[in-house]
Motif scaffolding. Structure first.
Motif, PDB file in Angstrom:
ATOM      1  N   ASP A   1       0.804  -1.217   0.000  1.00  0.00           N
ATOM      2  CA  ASP A   1       0.000   0.000   0.000  1.00  0.00           C
ATOM      3  C   ASP A   1       0.842   1.273   0.000  1.00  0.00           C
ATOM      4  O   ASP A   1       0.301   2.380  -0.101  1.00  0.00           O
ATOM      5  CB  ASP A   1      -0.921  -0.001   1.227  1.00  0.00           C
ATOM      6  CG  ASP A   1      -2.042   1.022   1.125  1.00  0.00           C
ATOM      7  OD1 ASP A   1      -2.659   1.110   0.047  1.00  0.00           O
ATOM      8  OD2 ASP A   1      -2.290   1.739   2.106  1.00  0.00           O
ATOM      9  N   LEU A   2       2.154   1.139   0.094  1.00  0.00           N
ATOM     10  CA  LEU A   2       3.001   2.322   0.231  1.00  0.00           C
ATOM     11  C   LEU A   2       2.882   3.302  -0.940  1.00  0.00           C
ATOM     12  O   LEU A   2       2.770   4.518  -0.711  1.00  0.00           O
ATOM     13  CB  LEU A   2       4.455   1.912   0.436  1.00  0.00           C
ATOM     14  CG  LEU A   2       5.426   3.061   0.692  1.00  0.00           C
ATOM     15  CD1 LEU A   2       5.103   3.749   2.022  1.00  0.00           C
ATOM     16  CD2 LEU A   2       6.862   2.559   0.700  1.00  0.00           C
ATOM     17  N   PRO A   3       2.909   2.872  -2.210  1.00  0.00           N
ATOM     18  CA  PRO A   3       2.785   3.846  -3.303  1.00  0.00           C
ATOM     19  C   PRO A   3       1.513   4.681  -3.215  1.00  0.00           C
ATOM     20  O   PRO A   3       1.533   5.877  -3.521  1.00  0.00           O
ATOM     21  CB  PRO A   3       2.805   2.969  -4.561  1.00  0.00           C
ATOM     22  CG  PRO A   3       3.570   1.758  -4.149  1.00  0.00           C
ATOM     23  CD  PRO A   3       3.163   1.509  -2.724  1.00  0.00           C
ATOM     24  N   ARG A   4       0.400   4.073  -2.800  1.00  0.00           N
ATOM     25  CA  ARG A   4      -0.833   4.838  -2.649  1.00  0.00           C
ATOM     26  C   ARG A   4      -0.689   5.911  -1.570  1.00  0.00           C
ATOM     27  O   ARG A   4      -1.158   7.037  -1.723  1.00  0.00           O
ATOM     28  CB  ARG A   4      -1.996   3.907  -2.296  1.00  0.00           C
ATOM     29  CG  ARG A   4      -3.344   4.641  -2.194  1.00  0.00           C
ATOM     30  CD  ARG A   4      -4.385   3.811  -1.482  1.00  0.00           C
ATOM     31  NE  ARG A   4      -4.015   3.540  -0.089  1.00  0.00           N
ATOM     32  CZ  ARG A   4      -4.148   4.421   0.893  1.00  0.00           C
ATOM     33  NH1 ARG A   4      -4.618   5.638   0.660  1.00  0.00           N
ATOM     34  NH2 ARG A   4      -3.793   4.093   2.126  1.00  0.00           N
ATOM     35  N   ARG A   5       0.005   5.560  -0.477  1.00  0.00           N
ATOM     36  CA  ARG A   5       0.192   6.511   0.612  1.00  0.00           C
ATOM     37  C   ARG A   5       1.049   7.701   0.160  1.00  0.00           C
ATOM     38  O   ARG A   5       0.768   8.848   0.510  1.00  0.00           O
ATOM     39  CB  ARG A   5       0.857   5.812   1.801  1.00  0.00           C
ATOM     40  CG  ARG A   5      -0.016   4.768   2.482  1.00  0.00           C
ATOM     41  CD  ARG A   5       0.804   4.009   3.540  1.00  0.00           C
ATOM     42  NE  ARG A   5       0.037   2.973   4.178  1.00  0.00           N
ATOM     43  CZ  ARG A   5      -0.625   3.123   5.324  1.00  0.00           C
ATOM     44  NH1 ARG A   5      -0.604   4.305   5.934  1.00  0.00           N
ATOM     45  NH2 ARG A   5      -1.281   2.129   5.861  1.00  0.00           N
TER      46      ARG A   5
ATOM     47  N   ASP B   1       3.597   5.369 -10.524  1.00  0.00           N
ATOM     48  CA  ASP B   1       2.368   5.209  -9.762  1.00  0.00           C
ATOM     49  C   ASP B   1       1.843   6.568  -9.299  1.00  0.00           C
ATOM     50  O   ASP B   1       0.640   6.836  -9.335  1.00  0.00           O
ATOM     51  CB  ASP B   1       2.610   4.297  -8.559  1.00  0.00           C
ATOM     52  CG  ASP B   1       1.315   3.877  -7.889  1.00  0.00           C
ATOM     53  OD1 ASP B   1       0.687   2.913  -8.365  1.00  0.00           O
ATOM     54  OD2 ASP B   1       0.923   4.534  -6.902  1.00  0.00           O
ATOM     55  N   ALA B   2       2.770   7.436  -8.873  1.00  0.00           N
ATOM     56  CA  ALA B   2       2.360   8.766  -8.419  1.00  0.00           C
ATOM     57  C   ALA B   2       1.731   9.565  -9.556  1.00  0.00           C
ATOM     58  O   ALA B   2       0.692  10.222  -9.375  1.00  0.00           O
ATOM     59  CB  ALA B   2       3.554   9.512  -7.839  1.00  0.00           C
TER      60      ALA B   2
ATOM     61  N   ALA C   1       9.524  19.458  -9.458  1.00  0.00           N
ATOM     62  CA  ALA C   1      10.188  18.244  -9.931  1.00  0.00           C
ATOM     63  C   ALA C   1       9.829  17.121  -8.978  1.00  0.00           C
ATOM     64  O   ALA C   1       9.735  17.330  -7.769  1.00  0.00           O
ATOM     65  CB  ALA C   1      11.700  18.437  -9.985  1.00  0.00           C
ATOM     66  N   TRP C   2       9.628  15.918  -9.523  1.00  0.00           N
ATOM     67  CA  TRP C   2       9.418  14.728  -8.706  1.00  0.00           C
ATOM     68  C   TRP C   2      10.572  13.775  -8.993  1.00  0.00           C
ATOM     69  O   TRP C   2      10.854  13.444 -10.157  1.00  0.00           O
ATOM     70  CB  TRP C   2       8.119  14.025  -9.064  1.00  0.00           C
ATOM     71  CG  TRP C   2       6.868  14.803  -8.814  1.00  0.00           C
ATOM     72  CD1 TRP C   2       6.747  16.043  -8.248  1.00  0.00           C
ATOM     73  CD2 TRP C   2       5.530  14.390  -9.148  1.00  0.00           C
ATOM     74  NE1 TRP C   2       5.426  16.425  -8.196  1.00  0.00           N
ATOM     75  CE2 TRP C   2       4.656  15.431  -8.737  1.00  0.00           C
ATOM     76  CE3 TRP C   2       4.998  13.250  -9.737  1.00  0.00           C
ATOM     77  CZ2 TRP C   2       3.270  15.352  -8.926  1.00  0.00           C
ATOM     78  CZ3 TRP C   2       3.624  13.158  -9.914  1.00  0.00           C
ATOM     79  CH2 TRP C   2       2.771  14.208  -9.509  1.00  0.00           C
ATOM     80  N   LEU C   3      11.252  13.349  -7.951  1.00  0.00           N
ATOM     81  CA  LEU C   3      12.365  12.426  -8.095  1.00  0.00           C
ATOM     82  C   LEU C   3      12.124  11.175  -7.263  1.00  0.00           C
ATOM     83  O   LEU C   3      11.502  11.238  -6.194  1.00  0.00           O
ATOM     84  CB  LEU C   3      13.681  13.073  -7.633  1.00  0.00           C
ATOM     85  CG  LEU C   3      14.174  14.297  -8.400  1.00  0.00           C
ATOM     86  CD1 LEU C   3      15.469  14.811  -7.773  1.00  0.00           C
ATOM     87  CD2 LEU C   3      14.384  13.974  -9.880  1.00  0.00           C
ATOM     88  N   GLY C   4      12.652  10.062  -7.733  1.00  0.00           N
ATOM     89  CA  GLY C   4      12.683   8.857  -6.924  1.00  0.00           C
ATOM     90  C   GLY C   4      13.874   8.919  -5.985  1.00  0.00           C
ATOM     91  O   GLY C   4      14.622   9.901  -5.952  1.00  0.00           O
TER      92      GLY C   4
END
Length: 260
Positions: A100-104, A131-132, A188-191
């Protein structure tokens, strides 16, 4: 740089050992994607009562995955001691705990601001990022993504194609375009492959993005995972770099109450 051969897409049925070798050779996927592949490889043996020696050889090979991939080694550290009768129960328990972590993480982004018709800069390739994007665009609509090619390796091209499959508006840009693009981006979104209290580790080029966004007065959102928290950052400088946290860098890692 060697990359994995995606034989899933050409009808090639791999043995368990071949799946493991393909995962070890994969220099393109992010850590969360590698975790999914490792779990799938082990699940392929679930009805076969595999010899423990086969599993132990797999763990020996999987330990060759770069140490910067902290979440991969978190998985291995959990599963390897369980080799034996309880192995698949441990595997299933691990998946239930973390699925469930990606949803959180996406929920934190959704709550952070209104992303409708916003321009977002992405780098490298990450299951968490994909996913985000899918969840945030599904919630707000109109998200516009600018994806870097992400040299060396150019795995950003693969993420660009992944984003196209999600029907997201996406533009592929060269890495050296980042400084001039920053002012027109909303964020910006980074992993992240690992982090501590001072910095995070991600693909080469991440620091240039964070610095350019900072100069433009824009925020870099780092999409993390409690499993990636480490005391000391250990990584290969051939592919990765450490980026200091600062006032315009925000770490989202799902529920802070999740155990690290």
């Amino acid at each position: 740089m060697r990359t994995s051969v995606n034989r899933y897409q050409v009808g090639y049925s791999m043995t368990f050992e071949q799946q493991i070798e393909d995962i070890v050779a994969d220099k393109e996927s992010g850590s969360s994607q590698l975790v999914k592949r490792i779990q799938a490889a082990f699940h392929s043996l679930e009805d076969q009562h595999p010899d423990e020696r086969l599993l132990n050889r797999a763990f020996t090979r999987l330990r060759q995955v770069d140490q910067s991939m902290a979440v991969v080694h978190h998985l291995l550290d959990t599963l390897e001691p369980a080799v034996g009768p309880a192995f698949f129960q441990t595997l299933n328990d691990y998946e239930r705990h973390w699925t469930d972590l990606p949803r959180r993480v996406a929920a934190q982004l959704i709550d952070a601001r209104n992303w409708s018709n916003r321009n977002i800069l992405l780098h490298s390739r990450s299951g968490m990022l994909l996913d985000a994007v899918r969840r945030v665009d599904g919630h707000y609509g109109g998200l516009k993504v600018w994806q870097t090619r992400s040299e060396p390796g150019a795995e950003g091209v693969a993420q660009y194609r992944d984003l196209q499959k999600l029907d997201v508006t996406v533009q592929l840009v060269e890495d050296d375009e980042v400084p001039e693009l920053a002012s027109s981006m909303d964020a910006a979104w980074l992993g992240v492959d690992q982090y501590n209290s001072k910095a995070f580790v991600n693909k080469l080029g991440s620091k240039r993005i964070a610095d350019a966004m900072d100069r433009a007065g824009k925020t870099t959102f780092v999409l993390g995972d409690p499993r990636k928290r480490v005391d000391s950052l250990i990584f290969s400088t051939d592919l990765f770099e450490a980026v200091p946290f600062g006032p315009t860098t925000c770490l989202f890692k799902g529920d802070d109450d999740l155990p690290e």
